[in-house]
Design a protein around this motif. Structure first.
Motif, PDB file in Angstrom:
ATOM      1  N   TYR A 123     -12.627  -1.722 -30.619  1.00 12.67           N
ATOM      2  CA  TYR A 123     -12.043  -2.617 -29.628  1.00 12.67           C
ATOM      3  C   TYR A 123     -10.995  -1.860 -28.818  1.00 12.67           C
ATOM      4  CZ  TYR A 123     -14.380  -6.445 -31.944  1.00 12.67           C
ATOM      5  OH  TYR A 123     -15.338  -7.273 -32.460  1.00 12.67           O
ATOM      6  N   LEU A 124     -11.100  -2.014 -27.527  1.00 11.30           N
ATOM      7  CA  LEU A 124     -10.193  -1.312 -26.622  1.00 11.30           C
ATOM      8  C   LEU A 124      -9.465  -2.307 -25.734  1.00 11.30           C
ATOM      9  CD1 LEU A 124     -12.624   1.526 -25.640  1.00 11.30           C
ATOM     10  CD2 LEU A 124     -10.310   1.959 -26.431  1.00 11.30           C
ATOM     11  N   CYS A 125      -8.159  -2.179 -25.709  1.00  7.59           N
ATOM     12  CA  CYS A 125      -7.335  -2.929 -24.781  1.00  7.59           C
ATOM     13  C   CYS A 125      -7.122  -2.073 -23.542  1.00  7.59           C
ATOM     14  CB  CYS A 125      -6.001  -3.264 -25.439  1.00  7.59           C
ATOM     15  SG  CYS A 125      -4.893  -4.244 -24.404  1.00  7.59           S
ATOM     16  N   ALA A 126      -6.989  -2.698 -22.395  1.00 11.49           N
ATOM     17  CA  ALA A 126      -6.826  -1.941 -21.158  1.00 11.49           C
ATOM     18  C   ALA A 126      -5.977  -2.731 -20.179  1.00 11.49           C
ATOM     19  CB  ALA A 126      -8.184  -1.623 -20.547  1.00 11.49           C
ATOM     20  N   TRP A 127      -5.429  -2.004 -19.207  1.00 13.64           N
ATOM     21  CA  TRP A 127      -4.673  -2.654 -18.144  1.00 13.64           C
ATOM     22  C   TRP A 127      -5.021  -2.023 -16.814  1.00 13.64           C
ATOM     23  CZ3 TRP A 127      -0.516  -0.431 -15.219  1.00 13.64           C
ATOM     24  CH2 TRP A 127      -0.235   0.904 -15.549  1.00 13.64           C
ATOM     25  N   LYS A 128      -4.829  -2.800 -15.742  1.00 10.21           N
ATOM     26  CA  LYS A 128      -5.136  -2.305 -14.407  1.00 10.21           C
ATOM     27  C   LYS A 128      -3.877  -1.731 -13.783  1.00 10.21           C
ATOM     28  CE  LYS A 128      -5.817  -5.058 -10.861  1.00 10.21           C
ATOM     29  NZ  LYS A 128      -4.883  -4.548  -9.842  1.00 10.21           N
ATOM     30  N   GLY A 129      -3.952  -0.437 -13.447  1.00  8.36           N
ATOM     31  CA  GLY A 129      -2.796   0.243 -12.892  1.00  8.36           C
ATOM     32  C   GLY A 129      -2.929   0.494 -11.400  1.00  8.36           C
ATOM     33  N   VAL A 130      -2.190   1.479 -10.942  1.00  6.12           N
ATOM     34  CA  VAL A 130      -2.150   1.819  -9.520  1.00  6.12           C
ATOM     35  C   VAL A 130      -3.541   2.195  -9.027  1.00  6.12           C
ATOM     36  CG1 VAL A 130      -1.227   3.474  -7.847  1.00  6.12           C
ATOM     37  CG2 VAL A 130       0.241   2.550  -9.654  1.00  6.12           C
ATOM     38  N   GLY A 131      -3.873   1.767  -7.829  1.00  2.95           N
ATOM     39  CA  GLY A 131      -5.165   2.102  -7.257  1.00  2.95           C
ATOM     40  C   GLY A 131      -6.326   1.407  -7.932  1.00  2.95           C
ATOM     41  N   ASN A 132      -6.024   0.275  -8.542  1.00  2.00           N
ATOM     42  CA  ASN A 132      -7.077  -0.506  -9.217  1.00  2.00           C
ATOM     43  C   ASN A 132      -7.806   0.302 -10.275  1.00  2.00           C
ATOM     44  OD1 ASN A 132      -6.548  -2.829  -7.696  1.00  2.00           O
ATOM     45  ND2 ASN A 132      -7.799  -2.072  -6.025  1.00  2.00           N
ATOM     46  N   THR A 133      -7.088   1.182 -10.940  1.00  4.66           N
ATOM     47  CA  THR A 133      -7.676   1.991 -12.001  1.00  4.66           C
ATOM     48  C   THR A 133      -7.359   1.356 -13.346  1.00  4.66           C
ATOM     49  OG1 THR A 133      -7.509   4.000 -10.688  1.00  4.66           O
ATOM     50  CG2 THR A 133      -7.721   4.259 -13.069  1.00  4.66           C
ATOM     51  N   ILE A 134      -8.361   1.293 -14.211  1.00  6.68           N
ATOM     52  CA  ILE A 134      -8.198   0.714 -15.544  1.00  6.68           C
ATOM     53  C   ILE A 134      -7.846   1.830 -16.523  1.00  6.68           C
ATOM     54  CG2 ILE A 134      -9.291  -0.610 -17.375  1.00  6.68           C
ATOM     55  CD1 ILE A 134      -8.960  -2.205 -14.859  1.00  6.68           C
ATOM     56  N   TYR A 135      -6.764   1.607 -17.279  1.00  2.00           N
ATOM     57  CA  TYR A 135      -6.320   2.554 -18.292  1.00  2.00           C
ATOM     58  C   TYR A 135      -6.441   1.899 -19.662  1.00  2.00           C
ATOM     59  CZ  TYR A 135      -4.412   5.091 -14.319  1.00  2.00           C
ATOM     60  OH  TYR A 135      -4.277   5.761 -13.127  1.00  2.00           O
ATOM     61  N   PHE A 136      -6.858   2.707 -20.641  1.00  6.50           N
ATOM     62  CA  PHE A 136      -7.170   2.176 -21.954  1.00  6.50           C
ATOM     63  C   PHE A 136      -6.151   2.583 -23.020  1.00  6.50           C
ATOM     64  CE2 PHE A 136     -11.354   0.318 -21.360  1.00  6.50           C
ATOM     65  CZ  PHE A 136     -11.744   0.863 -20.148  1.00  6.50           C
ATOM     66  N   GLY A 137      -6.040   1.715 -24.016  1.00  4.71           N
ATOM     67  CA  GLY A 137      -5.263   2.048 -25.201  1.00  4.71           C
ATOM     68  C   GLY A 137      -6.063   2.943 -26.126  1.00  4.71           C
ATOM     69  N   GLU A 138      -5.474   3.175 -27.299  1.00  3.69           N
ATOM     70  CA  GLU A 138      -6.070   4.127 -28.238  1.00  3.69           C
ATOM     71  C   GLU A 138      -7.287   3.558 -28.965  1.00  3.69           C
ATOM     72  OE1 GLU A 138      -1.485   4.311 -28.678  1.00  3.69           O
ATOM     73  OE2 GLU A 138      -3.045   2.791 -28.457  1.00  3.69           O
ATOM     74  N   GLY A 139      -7.409   2.253 -28.966  1.00  8.72           N
ATOM     75  CA  GLY A 139      -8.545   1.620 -29.623  1.00  8.72           C
ATOM     76  C   GLY A 139      -8.269   1.224 -31.058  1.00  8.72           C
ATOM     77  N   SER A 140      -9.040   0.244 -31.536  1.00  8.56           N
ATOM     78  CA  SER A 140      -8.929  -0.250 -32.913  1.00  8.56           C
ATOM     79  C   SER A 140     -10.322  -0.348 -33.517  1.00  8.56           C
ATOM     80  CB  SER A 140      -8.271  -1.637 -32.935  1.00  8.56           C
ATOM     81  OG  SER A 140      -6.965  -1.607 -32.418  1.00  8.56           O
ATOM     82  N   TRP A 141     -10.483   0.312 -34.658  1.00  7.85           N
ATOM     83  CA  TRP A 141     -11.748   0.237 -35.380  1.00  7.85           C
ATOM     84  C   TRP A 141     -11.721  -0.965 -36.306  1.00  7.85           C
ATOM     85  CZ3 TRP A 141     -16.312   2.273 -34.801  1.00  7.85           C
ATOM     86  CH2 TRP A 141     -16.468   3.525 -34.211  1.00  7.85           C
ATOM     87  N   LEU A 142     -12.687  -1.850 -36.146  1.00  9.36           N
ATOM     88  CA  LEU A 142     -12.799  -2.993 -37.033  1.00  9.36           C
ATOM     89  C   LEU A 142     -14.108  -2.900 -37.798  1.00  9.36           C
ATOM     90  CD1 LEU A 142     -12.046  -5.822 -38.132  1.00  9.36           C
ATOM     91  CD2 LEU A 142     -13.221  -6.783 -36.134  1.00  9.36           C
ATOM     92  N   THR A 143     -14.013  -2.922 -39.110  1.00  9.36           N
ATOM     93  CA  THR A 143     -15.193  -2.974 -39.962  1.00  9.36           C
ATOM     94  C   THR A 143     -15.138  -4.268 -40.751  1.00  9.36           C
ATOM     95  OG1 THR A 143     -15.216  -0.560 -40.174  1.00  9.36           O
ATOM     96  CG2 THR A 143     -16.527  -1.833 -41.746  1.00  9.36           C
ATOM     97  N   VAL A 144     -16.149  -5.080 -40.579  1.00  6.14           N
ATOM     98  CA  VAL A 144     -16.240  -6.332 -41.329  1.00  6.14           C
ATOM     99  C   VAL A 144     -17.223  -6.114 -42.474  1.00  6.14           C
ATOM    100  CG1 VAL A 144     -16.714  -8.799 -41.212  1.00  6.14           C
ATOM    101  CG2 VAL A 144     -15.773  -7.616 -39.225  1.00  6.14           C
ATOM    102  N   VAL A 145     -16.763  -6.372 -43.690  1.00  6.09           N
ATOM    103  CA  VAL A 145     -17.591  -6.078 -44.869  1.00  6.09           C
ATOM    104  C   VAL A 145     -17.928  -7.361 -45.648  1.00  6.09           C
ATOM    105  CG1 VAL A 145     -16.711  -3.749 -45.085  1.00  6.09           C
ATOM    106  CG2 VAL A 145     -15.538  -5.624 -46.254  1.00  6.09           C
TER     107      VAL A 145
END
Lengths: 119, 111
Positions: free
Chosen positions: B89-111
């Protein structure tokens, strides 16, 4: 709806050589943005290069450049002097331009091309 | 400068348990925020986006929900996880110039 197609699931290149990754898209919009993102094994999504559709000049960022063909709806990425650190999944992405005051900016991604740079 | 962080980085949860992934953005105000999911071997799928506090738009029907309790905070939740919720799962935000920047991500494993 917009679609983005990356026809090369995997590619490989020798270190120091040049490689081109393909991307085509389908849209009825005239104003939009195109991006290439790199996702290395760490999974962090990193922006490589960005192109506004209204600009005819192809974007360049150091060793990375694009060939933007608006009429053909093609947006390929060229990596020159490939380095081992370029090994990653590369995603092409499309964003529709929204008129001022709008907020519906969303990225549509292709399925990615896995690039391996060999020593 | 603007930064985006999300946590936890990895999560292993049993089926039926709740989920909460959190994302915060620093150095900007009233950003557009996004949650994407990347299933194994596939591209990114937009799950939710938010243009302001309390404003959530869902892109696909699913077992997940999102909330934005503060201007720079975006939370992805589930009351009961399914095996099919596993992914990156990746969170992101819209920055300057309508560019999307992403966070580091989260690994989810459902067992």
């Amino acid at each position: 709806a917009q679609t983005v197609t990356q026809s090369q699931p995997e590619m490989s290149v020798q270190e120091a050589e040049t490689v081109t990754l393909s991307c085509t898209y389908d849209t009825s919009e005239n104003n939009y943005y195109l991006f290439w993102y790199k996702q290395p094994p760490s999974r962090q999504m990193i922006l490589v290069i960005r192109q506004e559709a209204y600009k005819q000049q192809n974007a360049t960022e150091n060793r990375f450049s694009v060939n933007f063909q608006k009429a053909a709806k093609s947006f390929s990425l060229k990596i020159s002097d490939s380095q081992l650190g370029d090994t990653a999944m590369y995603f092409c992405a499309f964003m529709k331009h929204v008129a001022s005051g709008g907020s519906n900016y969303k990225l549509t991604f292709g399925k990615g091309t896995l690039l391996t740079v060999n020593p | 400068s603007q930064t985006i962080h999300q946590w936890p980085a990895t999560l292993v949860q049993p089926v039926g348990s709740p989920l909460s992934l959190e994302c915060t953005v620093e150095g900007t105000s009233n950003p557009n925020l996004y949650w994407y999911r990347q299933a194994a071997g596939r591209g990114l799928q937009l799950l939710f986006y938010s243009v302001g506090i309390g404003q959530i738009s869902s892109e696909v029907p699913q077992n997940l929900s999102a909330s934005r309790p503060q201007d720079r905070q975006f939370i992805l939740s589930s009351k009961k996880l399914l095996l099919s919720d596993s992914g990156f799962y990746l969170c992101a935000w819209k920055g300057v110039g309508n560019t999307i920047y992403f966070g580091e991500g989260s690994w989810l494993t459902v067992v």
